[in-house]
Design a protein around this motif. Structure first.
Motif, PDB file in Angstrom:
ATOM      1  N   GLU A   1       0.823  -1.200   0.000  1.00  0.00           N
ATOM      2  CA  GLU A   1       0.000   0.000   0.000  1.00  0.00           C
ATOM      3  C   GLU A   1       0.864   1.260   0.000  1.00  0.00           C
ATOM      4  O   GLU A   1       0.567   2.230  -0.712  1.00  0.00           O
ATOM      5  N   GLY A   2       1.967   1.258   0.748  1.00  0.00           N
ATOM      6  CA  GLY A   2       2.871   2.401   0.770  1.00  0.00           C
ATOM      7  C   GLY A   2       3.507   2.628  -0.589  1.00  0.00           C
ATOM      8  O   GLY A   2       3.660   3.780  -1.031  1.00  0.00           O
ATOM      9  N   ARG A   3       3.902   1.535  -1.261  1.00  0.00           N
ATOM     10  CA  ARG A   3       4.494   1.679  -2.586  1.00  0.00           C
ATOM     11  C   ARG A   3       3.460   2.216  -3.588  1.00  0.00           C
ATOM     12  O   ARG A   3       3.802   2.991  -4.489  1.00  0.00           O
ATOM     13  N   ARG A   4       2.207   1.795  -3.414  1.00  0.00           N
ATOM     14  CA  ARG A   4       1.157   2.300  -4.310  1.00  0.00           C
ATOM     15  C   ARG A   4       0.936   3.796  -4.085  1.00  0.00           C
ATOM     16  O   ARG A   4       0.771   4.561  -5.046  1.00  0.00           O
ATOM     17  N   TYR A   5       0.945   4.231  -2.842  1.00  0.00           N
ATOM     18  CA  TYR A   5       0.810   5.662  -2.553  1.00  0.00           C
ATOM     19  C   TYR A   5       1.966   6.455  -3.159  1.00  0.00           C
ATOM     20  O   TYR A   5       1.776   7.555  -3.707  1.00  0.00           O
ATOM     21  N   LEU A   6       3.162   5.886  -3.076  1.00  0.00           N
ATOM     22  CA  LEU A   6       4.335   6.563  -3.624  1.00  0.00           C
ATOM     23  C   LEU A   6       4.218   6.703  -5.139  1.00  0.00           C
ATOM     24  O   LEU A   6       4.562   7.754  -5.708  1.00  0.00           O
ATOM     25  N   GLU A   7       3.717   5.656  -5.773  1.00  0.00           N
ATOM     26  CA  GLU A   7       3.540   5.711  -7.221  1.00  0.00           C
ATOM     27  C   GLU A   7       2.493   6.756  -7.595  1.00  0.00           C
ATOM     28  O   GLU A   7       2.643   7.458  -8.613  1.00  0.00           O
ATOM     29  N   ARG A   8       1.465   6.893  -6.786  1.00  0.00           N
ATOM     30  CA  ARG A   8       0.442   7.903  -7.063  1.00  0.00           C
ATOM     31  C   ARG A   8       1.009   9.319  -6.901  1.00  0.00           C
ATOM     32  O   ARG A   8       0.639  10.239  -7.648  1.00  0.00           O
ATOM     33  N   ILE A   9       1.908   9.497  -5.947  1.00  0.00           N
ATOM     34  CA  ILE A   9       2.560  10.810  -5.774  1.00  0.00           C
ATOM     35  C   ILE A   9       3.365  11.153  -7.017  1.00  0.00           C
ATOM     36  O   ILE A   9       3.283  12.274  -7.555  1.00  0.00           O
ATOM     37  N   ARG A  10       4.148  10.195  -7.498  1.00  0.00           N
ATOM     38  CA  ARG A  10       4.953  10.437  -8.692  1.00  0.00           C
ATOM     39  C   ARG A  10       4.076  10.714  -9.904  1.00  0.00           C
ATOM     40  O   ARG A  10       4.343  11.618 -10.705  1.00  0.00           O
ATOM     41  N   SER A  11       2.999   9.952 -10.046  1.00  0.00           N
ATOM     42  CA  SER A  11       2.102  10.134 -11.185  1.00  0.00           C
ATOM     43  C   SER A  11       1.456  11.518 -11.162  1.00  0.00           C
ATOM     44  O   SER A  11       1.369  12.191 -12.201  1.00  0.00           O
ATOM     45  N   ALA A  12       1.029  11.967  -9.966  1.00  0.00           N
ATOM     46  CA  ALA A  12       0.413  13.290  -9.856  1.00  0.00           C
ATOM     47  C   ALA A  12       1.416  14.397 -10.161  1.00  0.00           C
ATOM     48  O   ALA A  12       1.085  15.398 -10.822  1.00  0.00           O
ATOM     49  N   ALA A  13       2.644  14.268  -9.697  1.00  0.00           N
ATOM     50  CA  ALA A  13       3.674  15.271  -9.960  1.00  0.00           C
ATOM     51  C   ALA A  13       3.970  15.351 -11.457  1.00  0.00           C
ATOM     52  O   ALA A  13       4.128  16.449 -12.013  1.00  0.00           O
ATOM     53  N   GLN A  14       4.050  14.195 -12.109  1.00  0.00           N
ATOM     54  CA  GLN A  14       4.316  14.194 -13.544  1.00  0.00           C
ATOM     55  C   GLN A  14       3.148  14.781 -14.329  1.00  0.00           C
ATOM     56  O   GLN A  14       3.335  15.499 -15.317  1.00  0.00           O
ATOM     57  N   ARG A  15       1.920  14.473 -13.884  1.00  0.00           N
ATOM     58  CA  ARG A  15       0.753  15.036 -14.563  1.00  0.00           C
ATOM     59  C   ARG A  15       0.708  16.555 -14.395  1.00  0.00           C
ATOM     60  O   ARG A  15       0.367  17.289 -15.323  1.00  0.00           O
ATOM     61  N   MET A  16       1.074  17.034 -13.209  1.00  0.00           N
ATOM     62  CA  MET A  16       1.119  18.478 -12.987  1.00  0.00           C
ATOM     63  C   MET A  16       2.194  19.126 -13.858  1.00  0.00           C
ATOM     64  O   MET A  16       1.993  20.217 -14.414  1.00  0.00           O
ATOM     65  N   GLY A  17       3.330  18.475 -14.009  1.00  0.00           N
ATOM     66  CA  GLY A  17       4.370  18.988 -14.891  1.00  0.00           C
ATOM     67  C   GLY A  17       3.896  19.084 -16.331  1.00  0.00           C
ATOM     68  O   GLY A  17       4.183  20.064 -17.033  1.00  0.00           O
ATOM     69  N   GLN A  18       3.160  18.067 -16.783  1.00  0.00           N
ATOM     70  CA  GLN A  18       2.620  18.098 -18.144  1.00  0.00           C
ATOM     71  C   GLN A  18       1.604  19.213 -18.311  1.00  0.00           C
ATOM     72  O   GLN A  18       1.553  19.884 -19.343  1.00  0.00           O
ATOM     73  N   LEU A  19       0.796  19.430 -17.278  1.00  0.00           N
ATOM     74  CA  LEU A  19      -0.187  20.506 -17.330  1.00  0.00           C
ATOM     75  C   LEU A  19       0.503  21.865 -17.435  1.00  0.00           C
ATOM     76  O   LEU A  19       0.067  22.739 -18.202  1.00  0.00           O
ATOM     77  N   ILE A  20       1.569  22.064 -16.698  1.00  0.00           N
ATOM     78  CA  ILE A  20       2.320  23.319 -16.779  1.00  0.00           C
ATOM     79  C   ILE A  20       2.883  23.503 -18.184  1.00  0.00           C
ATOM     80  O   ILE A  20       2.809  24.597 -18.766  1.00  0.00           O
ATOM     81  N   ASP A  21       3.446  22.424 -18.751  1.00  0.00           N
ATOM     82  CA  ASP A  21       3.970  22.519 -20.116  1.00  0.00           C
ATOM     83  C   ASP A  21       2.875  22.916 -21.100  1.00  0.00           C
ATOM     84  O   ASP A  21       3.089  23.749 -21.994  1.00  0.00           O
ATOM     85  N   ASP A  22       1.681  22.312 -20.941  1.00  0.00           N
ATOM     86  CA  ASP A  22       0.586  22.616 -21.860  1.00  0.00           C
ATOM     87  C   ASP A  22       0.110  24.057 -21.704  1.00  0.00           C
ATOM     88  O   ASP A  22      -0.211  24.729 -22.689  1.00  0.00           O
ATOM     89  N   LEU A  23       0.051  24.543 -20.467  1.00  0.00           N
ATOM     90  CA  LEU A  23      -0.364  25.932 -20.245  1.00  0.00           C
ATOM     91  C   LEU A  23       0.637  26.915 -20.846  1.00  0.00           C
ATOM     92  O   LEU A  23       0.258  27.921 -21.447  1.00  0.00           O
ATOM     93  N   LEU A  24       1.912  26.624 -20.686  1.00  0.00           N
ATOM     94  CA  LEU A  24       2.928  27.488 -21.282  1.00  0.00           C
ATOM     95  C   LEU A  24       2.833  27.460 -22.804  1.00  0.00           C
ATOM     96  O   LEU A  24       3.005  28.482 -23.472  1.00  0.00           O
ATOM     97  N   GLY A  25       2.561  26.278 -23.342  1.00  0.00           N
ATOM     98  CA  GLY A  25       2.388  26.175 -24.788  1.00  0.00           C
ATOM     99  C   GLY A  25       1.196  26.979 -25.268  1.00  0.00           C
ATOM    100  O   GLY A  25       1.249  27.637 -26.314  1.00  0.00           O
ATOM    101  N   LEU A  26       0.109  26.957 -24.502  1.00  0.00           N
ATOM    102  CA  LEU A  26      -1.074  27.738 -24.847  1.00  0.00           C
ATOM    103  C   LEU A  26      -0.762  29.231 -24.838  1.00  0.00           C
ATOM    104  O   LEU A  26      -1.198  29.979 -25.714  1.00  0.00           O
ATOM    105  N   ALA A  27       0.015  29.683 -23.858  1.00  0.00           N
ATOM    106  CA  ALA A  27       0.388  31.101 -23.791  1.00  0.00           C
ATOM    107  C   ALA A  27       1.313  31.472 -24.942  1.00  0.00           C
ATOM    108  O   ALA A  27       1.200  32.563 -25.516  1.00  0.00           O
ATOM    109  N   ARG A  28       2.223  30.578 -25.301  1.00  0.00           N
ATOM    110  CA  ARG A  28       3.194  30.889 -26.371  1.00  0.00           C
ATOM    111  C   ARG A  28       2.505  31.049 -27.719  1.00  0.00           C
ATOM    112  O   ARG A  28       2.862  31.940 -28.494  1.00  0.00           O
ATOM    113  N   VAL A  29       1.545  30.172 -28.035  1.00  0.00           N
ATOM    114  CA  VAL A  29       0.912  30.269 -29.354  1.00  0.00           C
ATOM    115  C   VAL A  29       0.076  31.536 -29.465  1.00  0.00           C
ATOM    116  O   VAL A  29      -0.174  32.029 -30.564  1.00  0.00           O
ATOM    117  N   THR A  30      -0.350  32.092 -28.342  1.00  0.00           N
ATOM    118  CA  THR A  30      -1.122  33.329 -28.361  1.00  0.00           C
ATOM    119  C   THR A  30      -0.224  34.529 -28.619  1.00  0.00           C
ATOM    120  O   THR A  30      -0.614  35.471 -29.311  1.00  0.00           O
TER     121      THR A  30
END
Length: 329
Positions: A147-176
């Protein structure tokens, strides 16, 4: 003749009486140069003796000439005033435009500062979260139960998803904000290049219509195709014999480009949400994504003076159509 301050009156001559009137230019458009130069308008009337045909003809000619001059002066004054008023409005609009441009420049500077802050200040803690979570998983996983390893994997997955979201937002601002550089683009070749870089987990039959050409910004058009083709590959993941087609058709305004797939599709009742940022029509656990891609596509198409829309049905795939204003060929 005209007395001091006199603005209307009559003059008697040997040939008749002439009536005159003056209009002060200072009443027109607020031009200070006009306040000392009144414009005269004259109308002549003649009261002639019954004898002397030559004098009658001469007086009639003079009266007619003065009447014509008066009418011409009225017409000139009217059109001149209209021009002055138009010039005043043009100056007012120019000043307002200058103010708006300064405000827009200030907003752009703030947006650039925000983008820099997002890019650096938010990514740094995310990288730390992801990095330390990875170190914990690699070096101390034995100390954690499943269960602890699963929680750790969820932390990593959320951090990576947040990083992707930041990249997408910056891309949206750049094309404008980025400058639009139009050139002749081989859309077919560009689509094939994007397809070759995609690595879907399932087999896809790709079909690209040859000879597609557009007048567009090549870099921004590539982002459009990356998003549309990437979505087509993603939403055909559960489709047997997945097919994706890139082509065009013509309407009264020129070429309409499209990307069509036979994947999951969607209910057209929700089509109005497609191009909004963070809008998703499918559950995140079914199909990954941030919901920013189609918003980016729409902004790019809008910058080209075009439009984008979709047609779909649940389980029957989706077709995304877009134009590039009058620039396509």
């Amino acid at each position: 003749m005209r007395g001091e301050g006199q603005s209307a009156g009559t003059i008697s001559t040997g040939t008749g009486r002439f009536a005159f009137a003056a209009v002060d230019r200072s009443t027109s458009a607020g031009n200070p140069d006009w306040s000392i130069r009144p414009r005269w308008y004259a109308v002549a009337f003649h009261d002639l003796p019954k004898t002397g045909g030559g004098r009658t003809d001469l007086a009639g000619f003079l009266a007619a000439a003065l009447a014509v001059l008066a009418l011409a002066s009225l017409a000139i004054a009217y059109h001149w005033q209209r021009r002055v008023e138009a010039d005043a409005k043009a100056w007012e609009l120019a000043e307002r435009l200058e103010v708006d441009n300064r405000a827009l420049a200030a907003v752009n500077r703030e947006l650039e500062a925000f983008s820099y802050s997002v890019s650096h200040d938010l990514r740094t803690p995310l990288r730390s979260i992801d990095g330390f979570s990875l170190a914990l998983a690699e070096d101390h996983s034995d100390a954690l139960d499943p269960e602890g390893r699963r929680y750790l994997e969820r932390i990593r997955s959320a951090a990576q998803r947040m990083g992707q979201l930041i990249d997408d937002l910056l891309g949206l601002a750049r094309v404008t904000r980025s400058e639009l550089r139009l050139q002749s683009v081989d859309v077919s070749d560009l689509a094939n290049s994007v397809i070759s870089a995609l690595e879907p987990d399932h087999a896809v039959a790709w079909q690209v219509q040859p000879g597609l050409v557009a007048e567009a910004d090549a870099r921004l058009l590539r982002i459009v195709l990356e998003n549309l083709l990437g979505n087509a590959a993603k939403f055909t993941a559960r489709t047997k014999d997945a097919r994706v087609t890139v082509g065009s058709r013509w309407d009264q305004d020129g070429p309409v480009y499209f990307v069509r797939d036979n994947g999951a599709g969607f209910d057209m009742e929700h089509a109005g949400r497609l191009f909004g940022a963070f809008q998703r029509l499918h559950a995140g656990e079914d199909y990954a994504g941030t919901g920013v891609g189609l918003a980016t596509v729409q902004r790019i198409v809008n910058r080209h003076g075009g439009r984008i829309w979709a047609e779909a049905a649940p389980g029957q795939g989706a077709s995304f159509f877009f134009t590039l204003g009058k620039t396509g060929k």
